[in-house]
Design an enzyme around this catalytic site. Structure first.
Site, PDB file in Angstrom:
ATOM      1  CG  ASP A  67       9.331   3.783 -15.089  1.00  0.00           C
ATOM      2  OD1 ASP A  67      10.243   3.917 -15.797  1.00  0.00           O
ATOM      3  OD2 ASP A  67       9.088   2.887 -14.382  1.00  0.00           O
ATOM      4  CG  ASN A 141       1.468   4.300 -14.629  1.00  0.00           C
ATOM      5  OD1 ASN A 141       1.747   3.573 -15.436  1.00  0.00           O
ATOM      6  ND2 ASN A 141       2.496   4.370 -13.605  1.00  0.00           N
ATOM      7  CG  ASP A 142      -2.518   5.198 -11.240  1.00  0.00           C
ATOM      8  OD1 ASP A 142      -2.312   6.465 -11.371  1.00  0.00           O
ATOM      9  OD2 ASP A 142      -1.633   4.557 -10.720  1.00  0.00           O
ATOM     10  CG  ASP A 171      -7.978   4.852   3.451  1.00  0.00           C
ATOM     11  OD1 ASP A 171      -9.007   4.966   4.000  1.00  0.00           O
ATOM     12  OD2 ASP A 171      -6.956   4.492   3.771  1.00  0.00           O
ATOM     13  CB  THR A 182       4.033  -2.697 -12.542  1.00  0.00           C
ATOM     14  OG1 THR A 182       4.249  -1.657 -13.505  1.00  0.00           O
ATOM     15  CG2 THR A 182       4.006  -3.991 -12.993  1.00  0.00           C
ATOM     16  CG  LEU A 186       2.199  -4.682  -7.430  1.00  0.00           C
ATOM     17  CD1 LEU A 186       1.672  -6.046  -7.588  1.00  0.00           C
ATOM     18  CD2 LEU A 186       3.583  -4.870  -8.125  1.00  0.00           C
ATOM     19  CB  ALA A 206      -7.200   1.047   3.104  1.00  0.00           C
TER      20      ALA A 206
END
Length: 286
Positions: A67, A141-142, A171, A182, A186, A206
């Site tokens: 991935d 993804n992000d 954080d 995912t 996640l 967090a």
């Protein structure tokens, strides 16, 4: 399809033995293959794959590794508008769905056009210092905004469509696509979202408050995250990370504006397993 571009993985296939098996199989059946030379990460508009080196008539990009390798390739070649397929040389992946034990049936399905095409939403992040654009990139993804340096929380000020939404100490913050739900999101307590959806998931890392949860936003929203001041009005150092790879430093007062990218990643699907079935296997093995 019969015209392929292959991106190998130097860590998992250093001698190109596996890559050569794939090339041999495809060429024996009349296909044409171009192979990317193994290179280290580069600075510039691309990082691992030079899109200008991909022949214009390429019909499919085969990415070997996992991935992570596919994420890297997707960001470099997305504007070529060529579908990708990942061959996983490790464990079962959400993106690289074909494992090395089923490679030949998978290649045969490519040659006979027996596949489905999925389009995945991507994110674009632009970082500003005042009115000056100091960095930008895209992510499949992000995009993660977190602390840099000292182990202490950061004050984040969050806006949606320029309207103030909330502030909190944490954080970091993850802005994820459905594909990235995912991943890190996640792990931070975010929801699992079908990759066929179009939305953004905003998840704190967090957070130092009890009432902070993930927020689901439509694909049309624009999210702005501003780095707040530290204790005693000190300057805080942060970093924006794109798919865990490209990193751009930020300081107090800087802001990152995140929206849906105009480009979309095209993924070829061969596996009979649905997203739910892959998710179940992943969770049962965790």
């Amino acid at each position: 399809m019969d015209r392929f571009y292959i991106i190998p993985n130097s860590a998992k296939d250093p001698s190109l033995a596996f890559s050569n098996r794939i090339i041999g199989y495809l060429e024996q059946r009349g296909a044409r293959c171009h192979v990317q030379q193994i290179t280290e990460k580069m600075e510039g508009p691309y990082h691992y794959t030079d899109p200008d080196g991909i022949p214009e008539d390429t019909q499919c990009i085969i990415v070997l590794g996992g991935d992570g390798t596919l994420l890297q390739a997707a960001r470099d070649v997305v504007h070529k508008d060529i579908p990708l397929i990942g061959i996983n040389l490790g464990t079962l992946g959400f993106l690289a769905e074909v494992d090395k034990n089923s490679i030949y049936p998978a290649l045969e399905r490519l040659l006979t056009d027996d596949y489905e095409l999925e389009e995945r939403m991507m994110l674009e992040g632009r970082i500003y210092r005042g009115e000056e654009l100091i960095g930008k990139d895209i992510a499949l993804n992000d995009i993660v905004i977190g602390r840099e340096g000292h182990l202490r929380v950061i004050r984040f000020k969050n806006y949606v469509n320029d309207a103030y939404m909330n502030s909190y100490n944490a954080d970091g913050i993850i802005i994820s696509t459905p594909t990235g739900s995912t991943g890190y999101s996640l792990s931070a307590g975010g929801p699992v979202v079908s990759p066929s959806a179009s939305m953004m998931i905003m998840t704190p890392i967090a957070p130092h408050t009890m009432n902070t949860r993930s927020i689901i936003l439509s694909e049309e929203e624009e999210v702005t995250v501003e780095i707040g001041e530290g204790r005693h009005n000190t300057i805080e150092n942060a970093v924006a990370s794109f798919d865990g790879d490209t990193q751009i430093s930020m300081v107090t007062g800087d802001r990152i504006v995140i929206r849906k990218a105009t480009a979309r990643t095209k993924i070829l699907k061969l596996n009979h397993l649905s997203f739910v079935e892959v998710l179940r296997q992943k969770m049962s093995n965790s």
